[in-house]
Design a protein around this motif. Structure first.
Motif, PDB file in Angstrom:
ATOM      1  N   ILE A  42      -3.005 -22.154   0.351  1.00  0.00           N
ATOM      2  CA  ILE A  42      -2.381 -20.874   0.710  1.00  0.00           C
ATOM      3  C   ILE A  42      -2.476 -19.889  -0.448  1.00  0.00           C
ATOM      4  N   GLU A  43      -2.290 -20.373  -1.684  1.00  0.00           N
ATOM      5  CA  GLU A  43      -2.430 -19.478  -2.841  1.00  0.00           C
ATOM      6  C   GLU A  43      -3.849 -18.957  -2.950  1.00  0.00           C
ATOM      7  N   SER A  44      -4.838 -19.814  -2.673  1.00  0.00           N
ATOM      8  CA  SER A  44      -6.237 -19.373  -2.676  1.00  0.00           C
ATOM      9  C   SER A  44      -6.505 -18.393  -1.540  1.00  0.00           C
ATOM     10  N   GLU A  45      -5.925 -18.676  -0.359  1.00  0.00           N
ATOM     11  CA  GLU A  45      -6.081 -17.768   0.774  1.00  0.00           C
ATOM     12  C   GLU A  45      -5.462 -16.403   0.487  1.00  0.00           C
ATOM     13  N   PHE A  46      -4.349 -16.399  -0.241  1.00  0.00           N
ATOM     14  CA  PHE A  46      -3.683 -15.131  -0.566  1.00  0.00           C
ATOM     15  C   PHE A  46      -4.625 -14.225  -1.356  1.00  0.00           C
ATOM     16  N   VAL A  47      -5.457 -14.830  -2.198  1.00  0.00           N
ATOM     17  CA  VAL A  47      -6.389 -14.044  -3.013  1.00  0.00           C
ATOM     18  C   VAL A  47      -7.648 -13.694  -2.229  1.00  0.00           C
ATOM     19  N   SER A  48      -8.154 -14.626  -1.408  1.00  0.00           N
ATOM     20  CA  SER A  48      -9.466 -14.435  -0.777  1.00  0.00           C
ATOM     21  C   SER A  48      -9.405 -13.705   0.568  1.00  0.00           C
ATOM     22  N   GLU A  49      -8.324 -13.870   1.319  1.00  0.00           N
ATOM     23  CA  GLU A  49      -8.259 -13.296   2.659  1.00  0.00           C
ATOM     24  C   GLU A  49      -8.128 -11.773   2.658  1.00  0.00           C
ATOM     25  N   LYS A  50      -7.864 -11.187   1.482  1.00  0.00           N
ATOM     26  CA  LYS A  50      -7.768  -9.722   1.413  1.00  0.00           C
ATOM     27  C   LYS A  50      -9.093  -9.058   1.790  1.00  0.00           C
ATOM     28  N   ARG A 243      -3.752 -11.410   8.533  1.00  0.00           N
ATOM     29  CA  ARG A 243      -2.976 -12.596   8.171  1.00  0.00           C
ATOM     30  C   ARG A 243      -1.493 -12.222   8.001  1.00  0.00           C
ATOM     31  N   PRO A 244      -0.801 -11.923   9.096  1.00  0.00           N
ATOM     32  CA  PRO A 244       0.607 -11.502   8.984  1.00  0.00           C
ATOM     33  C   PRO A 244       1.520 -12.587   8.429  1.00  0.00           C
ATOM     34  N   LEU A 245       1.105 -13.856   8.538  1.00  0.00           N
ATOM     35  CA  LEU A 245       1.926 -14.939   7.992  1.00  0.00           C
ATOM     36  C   LEU A 245       1.663 -15.147   6.501  1.00  0.00           C
ATOM     37  N   LEU A 246       0.701 -14.382   5.958  1.00  0.00           N
ATOM     38  CA  LEU A 246       0.342 -14.523   4.549  1.00  0.00           C
ATOM     39  C   LEU A 246       0.742 -13.287   3.748  1.00  0.00           C
ATOM     40  N   TYR A 247       0.462 -12.106   4.311  1.00  0.00           N
ATOM     41  CA  TYR A 247       0.766 -10.853   3.614  1.00  0.00           C
ATOM     42  C   TYR A 247       1.966 -10.197   4.271  1.00  0.00           C
TER      43      TYR A 247
END
Length: 555
Positions: A42-50, A243-247
């Motif tokens: 999830i931490e990696s997704e927070f950076v890459s999914e942007k 990604r509303p569950l992430l950002y």
């Protein structure tokens, strides 16, 4: 109570426990590793999914830049204010980030112009300039006309694109047809929050433009060129949060934006907007508790799969242990059965052997001795015969190898004959009875007799000397014959109630040390089932036991 015999059969309880402990440790370790994996993912997704958020958010801009802007060239320079106004309206309605459009109705000629760019014999200047947009006042639509005497600054957009046009024409190789990408690049200019575009002329026109730079042509040609400058507002870009569950929050900020209050309770990342919006960025921020929920949402399905796998392993382990335990009990029951059956056979055989040896060794036997030995041999033979008949009958009934007879019996005579045979055998046994509601009924008298004999023998055997009493009740209830055998014996412990009808099962007490193979009540259960009836039991320790048998009246 006699100590339990060691059968040598191992249940491997400690091995089962060790295995469960091991898989439990592995399960906990798996959960820990799965949570750490979920956290890092999830931490990696927070950076890459942007990047995906950016791609989705600027899709309208890409469509506008790649498809809508080039449409200007379709008009070949002959746009007028009315057509340009309609064209701009469609753009502003479809693309809200376009705030204003400046339209330059321009000409390229071979003679110098007052309001424009002049290089050699080449001139480029506007005839009229208009601006369109929702916030543009009606009296401010027209900005410039060549016929007006007032001065007007063409602006940096016109000058920059005009200089770029002249530079491109000077360097143009007229022997090679330029690509569309090359033309689009040289006939447009991208600045901060602004795109300026000049309609692309044909290749033959470009050749003439090159000639116009070096010489005066006769007659002097004039070409129409339309230039539009699109003013863009980055804050009107619609942000698509994929990604509303992430950002938790996404907003557009200047590239130089740097929040002064950076709390440890939040995590943030950013990505620069492309093209004319390059002075701005998408700024992503979420509370750590919000990200933690995202980690938990990702972790839970993994945890459920691990829990399911763990549950299956534990279930299989429990079933294996249960099977081993059942096998152990069956082994012990069979072991006790063989021992008790051997004893049951051994006792009469030994008595018969002793009596036979005495008869053999005696030179002369009196009549009294002959009768005594004959009685002994007859009784012991009856014991052996009764035991063999019970085993044979049990096997036949269990396998449904015999047929059920249907004879009419007088219930009073039947009960009295049973009482007489048992009181003759056991003079201290007191048996009473009562019959209500019927006198005769159809049944199998042999099987019913076996049932009565077994329950009567149990009542006598499992009672103390001063309580050897049995009361038999026979009643007609709702079209069925109900028998109750009520004794005053030692009773049956509650935990043993569910086991007494099992084959080879014996309750451990002083009455069962010898002379029981654990078939009596199991035989009764099979008899009742074979006769299409039901049997149940109620008992209190040291108070007595009641067996209830329900049989069909006329089967």
């Amino acid at each position: 109570m006699a100590p339990e015999k060691t059968s040598g059969y191992r249940k491997n309880f400690s091995l089962i426990v060790t295995f469960i402990v091991l898989i439990s440790v592995l399960f906990i370790l798996s959960l820990f590793l799965a949570y750490n994996f979920s956290k890092k993912f999830i931490e990696s997704e927070f950076v890459s999914e942007k990047v995906k958020v950016l791609e989705e958010s600027i899709k309208p801009y890409n469509e506008f830049f790649q498809n809508k802007v080039p449409e200007i060239s379709y008009y070949n320079g002959y746009l007028d204010s009315a057509t340009a106004s309609k064209f701009v309206d469609t753009i502003i309605n479809a693309y809200p980030f376009v705030s204003k459009v400046v339209f330059y109705d321009s000409e390229i000629g071979n003679t110098p112009v007052r309001d424009g760019l002049n290089t050699g014999h080449f001139s480029f200047g506007p005839k009229k300039i208009y601006q369109f947009g929702d916030l543009v006042p009606l009296d401010s639509v027209k900005l410039f006309s060549r016929d007006d005497t007032k001065k007007f600054s063409r602006g940096d957009d016109f000058n920059a694109l005009g200089i770029k046009l002249i530079s491109y024409i000077e360097s143009l190789d007229t022997t090679i047809v330029p690509s569309q990408e090359e033309l689009f690049t040289n006939f447009s200019i991208i600045r901060s929050n602004k795109i300026s575009y000049l309609n692309i002329p044909g290749f033959e026109d470009l050749k003439v433009y090159k000639q116009m730079l070096r010489q005066q042509l006769s007659p002097s040609p004039v070409y129409q060129q339309d230039m539009l400058s699109f003013h863009l507002d980055p804050y009107k870009i619609k942000i698509i949060n994929t990604r509303p569950l992430l950002y938790q929050n996404i907003r557009i900020e200047p590239l130089t934006y740097d929040p002064l209050n950076t709390s440890a309770d939040y995590v943030a990342t950013e990505i620069t907007l492309p093209g004319p919006f390059s002075d701005y960025k998408l700024y992503f921020i979420s509370a750590k508790s919000f990200v933690a929920r995202g980690i938990l949402n990702y972790f839970m399905p993994i945890a459920l799969v691990l829990l399911l796998f763990y549950g299956i392993l534990v279930l299989v382990t429990v079933l294996i242990y249960r099977n081993l335990n059942i096998n152990h009990k069956m082994f012990k029951l069979q072991y006790d059965f063989v021992n008790n059956l051997t004893h049951e056979f051994k006792t009469p055989v030994s008595v018969i052997k002793i009596a036979g040896n005495n008869i053999k060794s005696a030179s002369v036997l009196t009549e009294r001795e002959l009768k005594l030995y004959g009685k002994i041999l007859d009784e012991e033979a009856d014991k052996l015969n009764g035991l063999m008949n019970k085993l044979l009958a049990f096997t036949q009934i269990e396998n449904r190898a015999i047929q059920l007879n249907h004879d009419e019996i007088n219930i009073v005579d039947f009960i009295e004959s049973t009482i007489e045979s048992h009181t003759l055998k056991h003079p201290d046994f007191v048996v009473t009875y009562e019959v209500t509601g019927f006198g005769t009924f159809i049944t199998d008298p042999v099987l019913l007799g076996s049932l009565f004999d077994n329950l009567a023998e149990n009542a006598y055997k499992y009672s103390r000397p001063e309580h050897k009493r049995l009361h038999i009740v026979a009643r007609m209830i709702k079209g069925k014959v109900v028998f109750r055998f009520v004794d005053q014996g030692i009773g049956i412990p509650t935990p043993e109630i569910n086991n007494i009808f099992k084959k080879f099962y014996r309750i451990q007490n002083q009455y069962n040390q010898n002379g029981s193979v654990g078939l009596g009540l199991a035989f009764c259960k099979e008899l009742v089932n074979f006769m299409k009836g039901e049997i149940s039991v109620k008992s209190k320790v040291n108070k007595g036991t009641e067996f209830k048998i329900v049989l069909p009246y006329n089967n």
